[in-house]
Design an enzyme around this catalytic site. Structure first.
Site, short mmCIF file in Angstrom:
data_model
loop_
_atom_site.label_atom_id
_atom_site.label_comp_id
_atom_site.label_asym_id
_atom_site.label_seq_id
_atom_site.Cartn_x
_atom_site.Cartn_y
_atom_site.Cartn_z
N ARG A 1 -11.87 77.06 31.93
CA ARG A 1 -10.64 76.61 31.62
C ARG A 1 -9.85 76.15 32.92
NH1 ARG A 1 -8.28 75.86 26.82
NH2 ARG A 1 -6.24 76.40 27.67
N PRO B 1 -4.55 73.93 30.26
CA PRO B 1 -4.96 73.00 31.13
C PRO B 1 -4.06 72.53 32.35
CG PRO B 1 -4.44 72.02 29.18
CD PRO B 1 -4.15 73.43 28.92
N GLY B 2 -3.07 72.65 32.12
CA GLY B 2 -2.26 72.33 33.55
C GLY B 2 -0.60 71.70 33.06
N GLY B 3 -0.45 71.59 31.59
CA GLY B 3 0.65 70.61 31.34
C GLY B 3 2.04 71.21 31.82
N LYS B 4 2.14 72.57 32.01
CA LYS B 4 3.42 73.12 32.52
C LYS B 4 3.31 73.48 34.22
CE LYS B 4 4.56 74.99 28.29
NZ LYS B 4 3.31 74.71 27.50
N ALA C 1 -2.46 79.16 32.64
CA ALA C 1 -1.90 77.85 32.91
C ALA C 1 -2.70 76.85 32.58
CB ALA C 1 -1.83 77.72 34.63
N ASP D 1 3.13 81.65 29.68
CA ASP D 1 2.88 80.51 28.40
C ASP D 1 1.55 81.22 27.58
OD1 ASP D 1 3.56 78.08 26.75
OD2 ASP D 1 1.66 77.03 27.77
N CYS E 1 3.30 78.68 21.55
CA CYS E 1 3.55 77.39 20.38
C CYS E 1 3.18 78.04 19.04
CB CYS E 1 2.54 76.42 20.95
SG CYS E 1 0.92 76.86 20.91
N GLU F 1 -5.44 81.07 35.67
CA GLU F 1 -6.15 80.93 34.18
C GLU F 1 -7.28 81.95 34.27
OE1 GLU F 1 -5.81 79.63 31.45
OE2 GLU F 1 -7.59 80.61 30.93
#
Ligand code: SAM
Length: 452
Positions: free
Chosen positions: A136, A110-113, A108, A175, A228, A131
């Protein structure tokens, strides 16, 4: 730094003319900046284009210095790469508008999703944001506090430990840590870290993560896998191997041609590729599937400890005074501090805290000392804070930036004697205490502007 030659060869071999166009796009100077707004904190939107696949995502014409914007600190928006906002479309297509889902965001930071899912599950829902890397995880927890919805628990555990929560989650999002080819344009320094061996190592780790966490998903629940990166080893091949051993159903996702997303299918799983040059964003890959139906058993591991303590009636009344809708919340003491949880998730968070390393959950309100709450920074940023629980002091932009720098920001007589909620344009930034002619800025160290 040029693109790694083996990356170019492999990409062209796999994608042909599309691969050549992709490599050209990765070397073009295009800079895309996008933000996602917090629907629980603001209805304001910037002028400019919306991100097609996300209701709250917007492109900016230029990249401002975000750390000098008070709205950034009050959790009004999150700076997030546009392609990765696509998981909202996957989630809404697969789960619908149902509120109250329990989502595991396994990788997770840094937390965008995480912040995106928190906005989707509603206040009856719960996002467990895990995480594995400790520092982090701290950054993740700060971003979750800033987003301020109170419906997230942040854990710092190996996926194996999360998998002990059998058939417990409605959605599992992986992710995955990857070779990062999709960031070659935005972060050219990442090109130097790429190697073919790294790709193979990432693929092995991704397979292992998926296999490990699958038991945590309920039958009928949704798995969202994303990376990504562009190569097939970490995307389609990982999925091919994984789905060969599990029961699942495809999930149909509408995806208009005009979005430029390249659709695919691997053994019945729908996949989505984002190529810079075709879409306005960076490289991204996502896939979604539904676990085969069956009866969910929803087992949690036996609690090893009990961290939650009850509050007295007087303490509960004091805690309730600080939130706008206290009837929706349950309060407990963990260590020295009082925490608020939306009532529907309090038991679930307790079940997590019994055996995982939960480093943040709900809203940390602060300790109660001699019957009075000493409000924590998290409470200032909680979307449902009751603003009249303390005097509210409005600062203009320059004053707000000075406050965020922990510098002298405004004359003492602008503040009420005692505790003040410091706001800019009505949005809370933190607390300050006036004692006569002195202002005590209560921003904790990690919440201050340190450069810029
Ligand atoms: N989801 C994040 C977001 O949207 O902001 C980005 C996650 S990043 C692509 C992948 C994360 O997985 C990293 O934070 C990394 O520390 C973590 N990670 C590394 N190894 C892992 C493992 N073996 N299991 C689970 N997560 C791992």
């Amino acid at each position: 730094m040029t693109l790694p030659s083996r990356f170019v060869e492999r990409t062209v071999a796999a994608l042909g003319e599309q691969g050549r166009a992709l490599c050209r796009a990765l070397d073009a100077p295009a800079q895309v900046t996008s933000v996602r707004f917090n629907p629980y904190k603001t209805a304001e939107r910037p002028e400019g284009d919306g991100v097609a696949w996300n209701r709250y995502g917007f492109y900016l014409d230029s990249r401002p210095q975000f750390t000098l914007d008070p709205a950034f600190w009050s959790g009004i928006y999150y700076v997030q790469e546009a392609s990765s906002m696509f998981v909202e479309h996957l989630y809404r297509s697969a789960v619908g508008e149902r509120q109250g889902a329990r989502v595991l965001d396994l990788c997770a930071a840094p937390g965008g999703k995480t912040t995106l899912y928190a906005s989707l599950v509603g206040l009856d829902g719960l996002v467990v944001a895990n995480e594995v890397v400790r520092n982090r995880a701290s950054v993740l927890a700060d971003n979750v506090r800033k987003w301020g919805l109170g419906n997230v628990a942040v854990t710092c555990n190996d996926p194996v430990r999360l998998a002990e929560y059998r058939e417990w989650f409605d959605v599992v999002a992986v992710d995955a840590p990857c070779s990062g080819e999709g960031m070659f344009r935005k972060a050219p320094e990442s090109r130097g870290e790429w190697s073919e061996q790294g790709v193979m190592q990432c693929a092995a780790r991704q397979r292992q993560i998926l296999e490990t966490i699958w038991p945590a998903l309920k039958p009928g629940g949704v798995l969202i896998y994303s990376t990504c990166t562009f190569n097939r080893e970490e995307n389609e091949r990982v999925l091919e191997d994984f789905v060969a051993g599990v029961e699942f159903d495809p999930v149909e996702i509408a995806c208009p041609e005009s979005w430029g997303v390249v659709r695919g299918e691997v053994n019945g799983v729908n996949t989505f590729r984002f190529y810079p040059g075709r879409i306005r964003g960076e490289g991204f890959f996502a896939a979604v599937l539904r676990k085969g139906e069956g009866r969910a058993h929803g087992k949690v591991p036996r609690a090893r400890r009990e961290l939650f303590a009850s509050l007295s009636r007087v303490e509960t009344a004091e805690a309730e005074r600080w939130v706008a809708q206290p009837g929706q919340m349950a309060f407990s003491r963990i260590g020295d501090s009082v925490y608020g949880f939306y009532a529907g998730q309090a038991a679930a968070v307790r079940a997590l805290a019994g055996s995982l390393a939960v480093i943040h959950s709900g809203v940390c309100m602060g300790p109660i000392f001699k019957g009075r709450l000493r409000p924590d920074q998290s409470l200032a940023l909680f979307h449902d804070l009751r603003h009249d629980a303390a005097a509210e002091t409005e600062l203009d932009e320059q004053e707000a930036i000075a406050y965020l720098r922990h510098a002298e920001c405004a004359p003492a007589d602008r503040f009420a004697e005692g505790l003040n909620l410091v706001c800019h344009r009505g949005m809370p930034l933190g607390w300050a205490k006036r004692i006569g002619g002195r202002i005590n800025n209560m921003l904790p160290p990690g919440w201050r502007i340190v450069k810029g």
